[in-house]
Design an enzyme around this catalytic site. Structure first.
Site, short mmCIF file in Angstrom:
data_model
loop_
_atom_site.label_atom_id
_atom_site.label_comp_id
_atom_site.label_asym_id
_atom_site.label_seq_id
_atom_site.Cartn_x
_atom_site.Cartn_y
_atom_site.Cartn_z
CE1 TYR A 120 -3.50 -2.65 0.74
CE2 TYR A 120 -4.63 -0.57 1.12
CZ TYR A 120 -4.67 -1.92 0.87
OH TYR A 120 -5.88 -2.54 0.76
CE LYS A 145 1.89 -17.86 -2.38
NZ LYS A 145 0.95 -19.01 -2.46
CG ASP A 163 -2.01 -20.24 -1.01
OD1 ASP A 163 -1.43 -20.22 0.10
OD2 ASP A 163 -1.53 -20.84 -2.00
CG ASP A 187 -7.90 -4.80 1.77
OD1 ASP A 187 -8.80 -4.29 2.45
OD2 ASP A 187 -7.91 -4.82 0.52
CG ASP A 189 -13.33 -6.81 3.00
OD1 ASP A 189 -13.10 -6.14 4.03
OD2 ASP A 189 -13.75 -6.32 1.94
C1 IPM Z 1 -10.29 -1.07 4.13
C2 IPM Z 1 -10.56 -0.52 2.76
C3 IPM Z 1 -9.38 0.35 2.36
C4 IPM Z 1 -8.15 -0.52 2.29
C5 IPM Z 1 -9.56 1.15 1.05
C6 IPM Z 1 -10.85 1.93 1.04
C7 IPM Z 1 -8.38 2.02 0.77
O1 IPM Z 1 -10.78 -1.52 1.84
O2 IPM Z 1 -10.26 -0.30 5.09
O3 IPM Z 1 -10.09 -2.28 4.25
O4 IPM Z 1 -7.93 -1.18 1.26
O5 IPM Z 1 -7.43 -0.57 3.26
MN MN Z 2 -10.64 -3.51 2.65
#
Ligand code: IPM
Ligand code: MN
Length: 351
Positions: A142, A189, A221, A245, A249
């Site tokens: 990032y 990884k 993975d 990230d 999710d």
């Molecule tokens: C998160 C979001 C952010 C990230 C984006 C919006 C930049 O997806 O907070 O996980 O990728 O970190």
């Molecule tokens: Mn995210």
């Protein structure tokens, strides 16, 4: 005691859900004899509109001067559909993370019995799952060097980690595991990436200092697969920015409780507390969004201030509201749906 809370509602449903958390914190103040001083500031699309910048200096200053930051959500579809937009709400988020040194994102994933039917997984797989994803938040791909070749036909994003950055996040993850079930899974990884090999080297060294904690290592993975096959096996999972990230999710949807899950981003200067869901623009202004994830983020905020009993009372009242069906339309099923503001009022009144 008096506490300064920087309050950043952001975009979409952000202002509505943050309002409910503020109500609940005020009720906590009244009940336990604290004073919470809320200073509001703009971020995201709201800030771009107002001052042309998604994380303005004035907002940063308010965050720096605070004991903790309460954050709603940022993002506006207007910018998603315009690839030429030079300033985007998300840039504000990355800038805030960097400037406040928010190096660790913590997402506890828990199940709520009344919501198990909403999980995309079988009930017996998710029931009782309870783990924490710790994501490194200010390093890796990032924030590495990025760019395009002169002819624009190739592009690069560098992934870099220093030993110090890895030690810092692993220490936090070990401390978390120590307070929980004493298991830490380091996700990397290392069969391919040099940064991952450094992560593993550092972890293997630190493992010896945390002999009461069982450390295991998993390729990312494989971790993505195991998360949906057997989520109950995890206690604390720690990983680098990009893997975190994606995995966080994935982790947040498996229990069916997306609208209820809080998060903390721990920093050197201050820490930021926010729901894990986004700005849900379709619901903005309708008083229908679920405020619980933000209210539980406020509970994490209280814990960060060492107000443990106060945090517990917030969790308790949230559990009671769920048991009694004082919930918004996303989870009310066939029962009466309450408005965002009604849920907030109920939580504050019944704390
Ligand atoms: C998160 C979001 C952010 C990230 C984006 C919006 C930049 O997806 O907070 O996980 O990728 O970190
Ligand atoms: Mn995210």
């Amino acid at each position: 005691m008096k506490y300064k809370i920087a309050t950043l509602p952001g975009d979409g449903i952000g202002p509505e859900i943050v309002d409910q958390a503020v109500k609940v914190l005020k009720a906590v103040g009244k009940k336990f004899g604290h004073e919470f001083d809320f200073t509001f500031a703009v971020t995201g699309a709201a800030a771009i509109e107002e001052v042309g910048e998604p994380y303005p200096e004035a907002t940063h200053k308010i965050c720096l001067e605070s004991d903790a930051v309460l954050f709603g959500a940022i993002g506006d579809p207007k910018y998603d559909n315009d690839p030429s937009a030079k300033v985007r709400p998300e840039q504000g988020l990355l800038k805030m993370r960097k400037q406040l040194g928010l190096y660790a994102n913590i997402r506890p994933v828990t199940t709520f019995p009344s919501l198990l039917h909403k999980s995309p997984l079988r009930k017996d797989i998710v029931e009782g799952a309870d783990f924490v994803v710790v994501r490194e938040l200010t390093g890796g791909i990032y924030f590495g060097g990025k760019g395009r070749s002169e002819d624009l036909k190739s592009a690069f994003d560098n992934c870099e980690y220093s030993t110090e950055e890895i030690e810092r996040i692993l220490k936090l993850a070990y401390d978390y595991a120590g307070k929980r079930n004493k298991r830490l899974t380091v996700v990397d990884k290392a069969n391919v990436l040099a940064t991952s090999r450094l992560w593993r080297e550092v972890a293997q060294r630190m493992e010896k200092d945390y002999s009461d904690i069982e450390t295991d290592y998993m390729f990312v993975d494989n971790a993505a697969m195991q998360l949906i096959q057997w989520p109950k096996k995890f206690d604390v999972m720690v990983t680098e920015n990009m893997f975190g990230d994606i995995l966080s999710d994935e982790a947040s949807v498996i229990t069916g409780s997306l609208g209820l899950l809080p998060s903390a981003s721990v920093g050197k200067e201050t820490s930021v507390f926010e729901p894990i869901h986004g700005s849900y623009p379709q619901a903005a202004g309708k008083d229908i969004a679920n405020p619980v994830a933000t209210v539980l983020s406020a509970a994490m905020l209280l814990e960060s201030l060492d107000l443990l009993e106060e945090a517990k009372s917030v969790r308790d009242v949230v559990n009671r509201s769920l048991d009694q069906g004082i919930v918004t339309e996303d989870i009310s099923g066939d029962h009466k749906a309450y408005k965002t503001s009604e849920v907030g009022d109920w939580l504050a009144a019944n704390l």
